[in-house]
Scaffold this motif. Structure first.
Motif, PDB file in Angstrom:
ATOM      1  N   ASN A 168       0.798  -1.227   0.000  1.00 47.71           N
ATOM      2  CA  ASN A 168       0.000   0.000   0.000  1.00 47.71           C
ATOM      3  C   ASN A 168       0.831   1.278   0.000  1.00 47.71           C
ATOM      4  N   ASN A 169       2.160   1.163  -0.016  1.00 47.73           N
ATOM      5  CA  ASN A 169       3.060   2.313  -0.070  1.00 47.73           C
ATOM      6  C   ASN A 169       2.685   3.367   0.971  1.00 47.73           C
ATOM      7  N   TRP A 170       2.550   2.943   2.227  1.00 51.89           N
ATOM      8  CA  TRP A 170       2.117   3.836   3.294  1.00 51.89           C
ATOM      9  C   TRP A 170       3.090   4.973   3.544  1.00 51.89           C
ATOM     10  N   ARG A 171       4.320   4.848   3.087  1.00 51.01           N
ATOM     11  CA  ARG A 171       5.330   5.890   3.350  1.00 51.01           C
ATOM     12  C   ARG A 171       5.008   7.217   2.675  1.00 51.01           C
ATOM     13  N   ILE A 172       4.136   7.234   1.687  1.00 47.28           N
ATOM     14  CA  ILE A 172       3.753   8.498   1.072  1.00 47.28           C
ATOM     15  C   ILE A 172       2.310   8.867   1.423  1.00 47.28           C
ATOM     16  N   ASP A 173       1.794   8.278   2.500  1.00 49.96           N
ATOM     17  CA  ASP A 173       0.499   8.668   3.055  1.00 49.96           C
ATOM     18  C   ASP A 173       0.779   9.432   4.346  1.00 49.96           C
ATOM     19  N   PRO A 174       0.622  10.757   4.344  1.00 52.52           N
ATOM     20  CA  PRO A 174       1.023  11.543   5.515  1.00 52.52           C
ATOM     21  C   PRO A 174       0.264  11.180   6.786  1.00 52.52           C
ATOM     22  N   ALA A 175      -0.950  10.672   6.658  1.00 53.22           N
ATOM     23  CA  ALA A 175      -1.710  10.288   7.845  1.00 53.22           C
ATOM     24  C   ALA A 175      -1.078   9.101   8.555  1.00 53.22           C
ATOM     25  N   ILE A 176      -0.334   8.273   7.810  1.00 48.02           N
ATOM     26  CA  ILE A 176       0.285   7.073   8.382  1.00 48.02           C
ATOM     27  C   ILE A 176       1.757   7.297   8.688  1.00 48.02           C
ATOM     28  N   SER A 177       2.457   8.017   7.816  1.00 47.88           N
ATOM     29  CA  SER A 177       3.915   8.164   7.942  1.00 47.88           C
ATOM     30  C   SER A 177       4.348   9.470   8.588  1.00 47.88           C
ATOM     31  N   GLY A 178       3.457  10.466   8.605  1.00 46.76           N
ATOM     32  CA  GLY A 178       3.822  11.780   9.091  1.00 46.76           C
ATOM     33  C   GLY A 178       4.278  12.708   7.993  1.00 46.76           C
ATOM     34  N   GLY A 179       4.547  12.169   6.826  1.00 46.00           N
ATOM     35  CA  GLY A 179       5.003  12.960   5.678  1.00 46.00           C
ATOM     36  C   GLY A 179       5.247  12.048   4.503  1.00 46.00           C
ATOM     37  N   GLY A 180       6.339  12.271   3.796  1.00 42.55           N
ATOM     38  CA  GLY A 180       6.667  11.430   2.651  1.00 42.55           C
ATOM     39  C   GLY A 180       7.969  10.692   2.858  1.00 42.55           C
ATOM     40  N   LEU A 181       8.722  10.515   1.779  1.00 44.72           N
ATOM     41  CA  LEU A 181       9.991   9.802   1.874  1.00 44.72           C
ATOM     42  C   LEU A 181      11.003  10.557   2.731  1.00 44.72           C
ATOM     43  N   PHE A 182      10.867  11.873   2.806  1.00 47.86           N
ATOM     44  CA  PHE A 182      11.714  12.652   3.716  1.00 47.86           C
ATOM     45  C   PHE A 182      11.562  12.141   5.146  1.00 47.86           C
ATOM     46  N   HIS A 183      10.341  11.876   5.565  1.00 46.38           N
ATOM     47  CA  HIS A 183      10.104  11.429   6.935  1.00 46.38           C
ATOM     48  C   HIS A 183      10.614  10.012   7.174  1.00 46.38           C
ATOM     49  N   ASP A 184      10.841   9.269   6.104  1.00 46.94           N
ATOM     50  CA  ASP A 184      11.364   7.907   6.264  1.00 46.94           C
ATOM     51  C   ASP A 184      12.886   7.895   6.308  1.00 46.94           C
ATOM     52  N   ILE A 206      12.076  24.759   4.172  1.00 45.61           N
ATOM     53  CA  ILE A 206      10.967  24.863   3.228  1.00 45.61           C
ATOM     54  C   ILE A 206      10.669  23.466   2.709  1.00 45.61           C
ATOM     55  N   ALA A 207       9.416  23.247   2.343  1.00 39.58           N
ATOM     56  CA  ALA A 207       9.009  21.961   1.766  1.00 39.58           C
ATOM     57  C   ALA A 207       7.983  22.237   0.684  1.00 39.58           C
ATOM     58  N   THR A 208       8.082  21.505  -0.419  1.00 36.51           N
ATOM     59  CA  THR A 208       7.151  21.725  -1.513  1.00 36.51           C
ATOM     60  C   THR A 208       6.865  20.416  -2.233  1.00 36.51           C
ATOM     61  N   ARG A 209       5.721  20.367  -2.874  1.00 35.54           N
ATOM     62  CA  ARG A 209       5.308  19.197  -3.645  1.00 35.54           C
ATOM     63  C   ARG A 209       5.476  19.524  -5.122  1.00 35.54           C
ATOM     64  N   GLN A 210       6.437  18.858  -5.765  1.00 37.94           N
ATOM     65  CA  GLN A 210       6.724  19.136  -7.164  1.00 37.94           C
ATOM     66  C   GLN A 210       6.136  18.095  -8.116  1.00 37.94           C
ATOM     67  N   GLN A 211       5.741  16.930  -7.582  1.00 33.16           N
ATOM     68  CA  GLN A 211       5.070  15.919  -8.395  1.00 33.16           C
ATOM     69  C   GLN A 211       3.570  16.034  -8.164  1.00 33.16           C
ATOM     70  N   GLU A 212       2.803  15.938  -9.214  1.00 31.46           N
ATOM     71  CA  GLU A 212       1.356  16.105  -9.092  1.00 31.46           C
ATOM     72  C   GLU A 212       0.662  14.895  -8.485  1.00 31.46           C
ATOM     73  N   ASP A 213       1.291  13.731  -8.575  1.00 27.59           N
ATOM     74  CA  ASP A 213       0.619  12.502  -8.147  1.00 27.59           C
ATOM     75  C   ASP A 213       0.985  12.104  -6.720  1.00 27.59           C
ATOM     76  N   THR A 214       1.261  13.075  -5.864  1.00 27.03           N
ATOM     77  CA  THR A 214       1.582  12.755  -4.476  1.00 27.03           C
ATOM     78  C   THR A 214       0.934  13.766  -3.541  1.00 27.03           C
ATOM     79  N   GLU A 215       0.646  13.336  -2.321  1.00 28.23           N
ATOM     80  CA  GLU A 215       0.048  14.222  -1.322  1.00 28.23           C
ATOM     81  C   GLU A 215       1.092  14.864  -0.422  1.00 28.23           C
TER      82      GLU A 215
END
Length: 328
Positions: A168-184, A206-215
């Motif tokens: 389920n790739n939970w590492r890019i679900d902020p509700a489960i991981s706290g953030g994205g791959l940075f948080h891992d 600073i933090a930004t989302r540069q890919q459209e297909d990620t939360e």
């Protein structure tokens, strides 16, 4: 207590090689029970690793009288609840990194451990590995003089091999991981910085989302001013081309610099007098040196190798870099 009898909550991929087998290879330590919500997978893990008991309910594992210490290896969302439940049962806890979702949650875990007077350790396990201990030794010996600046670059493609692949790739679900791959990945890197350079005076990012297909943010930049005057600058990007992947940390001093990858095995020291390399054999179980120290701490014969307070510093840095307001 003369032997640590471990129970694992969340016997998933991270425990297959990195940590799980090490609990039975450390002196005065045994793995006696594992838990996973999918009972069939828990049973399969127990069979393959010769673990006597398995559960599909964490409370049953926590309250099993054979278990006297808990290792929590679930996704971060569950870390706080399971930690506090285990602490209330009077059982010391070793928690995977990141410690939890944010600094507010981390503080609650620390408060519970202190109020209940039960031991708590966090799995920032690079602190115990030979390569990173060597870097600490080199810094203490002033091989590169007085430390001035640290620059870290972690550039990875979206399908980086550094991240374990899960269904389920939970590492890019902020509700489960706290953030994205940075948080891992960043907890390993930032914890080493505080381990080497001490107290933080100021941090901003600073933090930004540069890919459209990620939360989640896939690019993070952060700066730290340590109390001792050392300045850290880090960049994490998880959307570069595979050929541009990089993992490099450079520590600059008044007489030279040290280069190393946080996820590699070679240190290079460069001064005006010499260039020297140190190469380390990959560890079979990367957490084994840390688990040895945790066992000693739980048995009362060694210090805490990474306290909740230590990990709180790293958690706050991640919050600062990603501009996270703690409301959990």
């Amino acid at each position: 207590m003369d032997e640590i009898r471990w129970g694992i909550i969340g016997c998933g991929d991270v425990t297959e090689v990195k940590s799980g087998p090490a609990f039975g290879k450390v002196n005065n330590s045994r793995l006696v029970a594992v838990m996973r919500r999918d009972g069939a997978k828990a049973a399969d893990y127990a069979k393959r690793h010769q673990v006597p008991k398995w559960f599909d309910d964490a409370t049953q594992l926590i309250n099993d009288p054979e278990v006297n210490a808990i290792y929590i290896a679930t996704p971060p969302l569950q870390h706080e609840a399971y930690t506090i439940e285990a602490l209330k049962a009077g059982k010391p806890v070793y928690v995977e990194k990141p410690m939890t979702l944010d600094a507010t949650s981390a503080q609650r875990m620390i408060d519970a451990a202190n109020e209940l007077n039960v031991k708590l350790c966090i799995a920032h396990y690079r602190r115990a590995q030979p390569m990173f201990l060597k870097i600490k030794e080199l810094l203490s010996a002033h091989i590169i003089g007085d430390i001035r600046l640290v620059r870290l670059k972690m550039l990875q493609s979206p399908n980086t091999s550094l991240i374990a692949k899960t269904a389920n790739n939970w590492r890019i679900d902020p509700a489960i991981s706290g953030g994205g791959l940075f948080h891992d990945l960043a907890p390993h890197q930032l914890d080493l910085m505080t381990y080497y350079f001490g107290a933080v005076k100021n941090a901003i990012g600073i933090a930004t989302r540069q890919q459209e297909d990620t939360e989640v943010a896939d690019l993070v930049a952060g700066n730290i001013l340590f109390e001792n005057g050392v300045v850290f600058s880090g960049n994490w990007c998880f959307s570069v081309a595979p050929k541009d992947e990089a993992d490099i940390c450079s520590i600059y001093g008044s007489t030279g610099h040290i280069d190393f990858p946080v996820f590699g095995n070679k240190i290079t020291v460069t001064t005006s007098q010499l260039t020297e390399e140190y190469t380390f054999e990959p560890l079979q179980h990367v957490q084994q040196p840390m688990i040895e120290k945790v066992v000693d701490y739980f048995l009362g014969i060694g210090p805490n190798p990474c306290s909740g307070e230590d990990a709180l510093i790293t958690t706050k840095l991640m919050d600062d870099f990603t501009i996270k307001t703690n409301t959990s």
